[in-house]
Design an enzyme around this catalytic site. Structure first.
Site, PDB file in Angstrom:
ATOM      1  CB  SER A  35     -10.321 -10.792  -7.963  1.00 19.07           C
ATOM      2  OG  SER A  35      -9.496  -9.382  -7.753  1.00 19.07           O
TER       3      SER A  35
ATOM      4  CE  LYS B 250      10.490  -0.606   6.493  1.00 24.68           C
ATOM      5  NZ  LYS B 250      10.778  -1.173   5.194  1.00 24.68           N
TER       6      LYS B 250
END
Length: 297
Positions: A116, A168
């Site tokens: 990764s 948010k």
């Protein structure tokens, strides 16, 4: 008692033990305090290490800059033993490596795992060397968190949130996620994944569609990665050093040069070692959703 029957021999043995103990402590202190700045080095290959989870890029960037400016270093080996880590930190290392390889050749040596974010960094070098059993690949992005809604309901706690916008608190662990939020976060994951695929293809000189087919998050052995074009050669750190030396115009059996580290005394060294051991066995809290280039768990 032995000390009463043989006082002279006892004294000699005690004195010898004290001297040997002092010698061991002094030797260890010298070994810990010694840095490459204390040694004169000839021409060689610099070694920059990425070990463990990539959470911060500053040390790697500083090491690369140090070797870029060091005339004695003609090439660099990036030694990677990492399952990946943060998106931003991985990308910063990637950019620093691209900058470095424009100045000096850089070769990656993969250890046990370079997956990764660890592979993201490796892709930015001039060549990659891996062991046949190295775990690599895992090209992808993962975001995860634990939802505590049911626990809060059972104990009678009701979170109260004031927010400036609808998204948010997307991914909040204290409530269920809406379909709109799921689509929003999935789009972010997909965008970061596209960046990963694009950067690997560009740095490795591979077709975008080819990398995309390989980038479904699966891991590969080093041997498989060579056949797929993700890795260039089979070999260990010594082989990577020799390849880097060749690219840098050095003779065989190159000297490996490691970046300097701040000097420390023996007490600090033992305290730091103890802190590392304690932190490694302590459970790590999960603090909400985050995006990472890391091998799946």
């Amino acid at each position: 008692m032995f000390s009463r029957r043989h006082p002279i021999l006892f004294f000699i043995l005690m004195f010898t033990g004290i001297v040997m103990s002092s010698f061991v402590v002094i030797s260890l202190a010298v070994m810990v305090s010694l840095s490459p700045e204390d040694l004169e080095v000839g021409e060689g290959v610099g070694v920059v290490e990425i070990t463990g989870v990539i959470s911060d890029s500053q040390q790697v960037i500083d090491d690369l800059k140090y070797f870029r400016e060091m005339d004695e270093v003609k090439a660099i080996v990036l030694r990677v033993n990492s399952p990946g880590g943060g998106v931003g930190a991985s990308q910063e290392i990637y950019r620093a490596l691209l900058k470095t390889r424009d100045i000096k050749p850089v070769v990656t040596s993969m250890g046990g795992v370079a997956a990764s974010g660890g592979y993201y960094a490796a892709a930015a070098t001039d060549g990659i060397v891996a062991n046949s059993g190295t775990i690599t690949g895992s090209i992808g992005v993962i975001m995860g968190y634990t939802n505590f809604r049911q626990i809060l309901d059972k104990i009678g706690l009701e979170p109260v949130v004031f927010k400036s916008g609808e998204m948010k608190d997307a991914g909040s662990p204290t409530r269920e996620m809406s379909e709109k939020e799921q689509a929003y976060l999935q789009q972010l994951v997909s965008s970061l994944h596209d960046q990963f695929v694009r950067d690997v293809a560009e740095a490795r000189g591979m077709e975008l569609d080819v990398v995309r087919k390989l980038a479904d998050g699966r891991i590969y052995t080093g041997e498989e990665a060579v056949s797929l074009g993700l890795v260039d050669r089979m070999g260990n750190l010594e082989d990577a050093l020799e390849w880097a030396a060749e690219l840098g115009g050095l003779e065989d059996d190159p000297e490996a040069i490691y970046p300097p580290r701040p000097k420390t005394n023996m007490i600090d060294y033992l305290m730091d070692s103890a802190a590392v051991r304690i932190s490694s066995i302590m459970p790590q809290p999960e603090v909400g959703a985050s995006f990472i280039y890391k091998m799946g768990q």
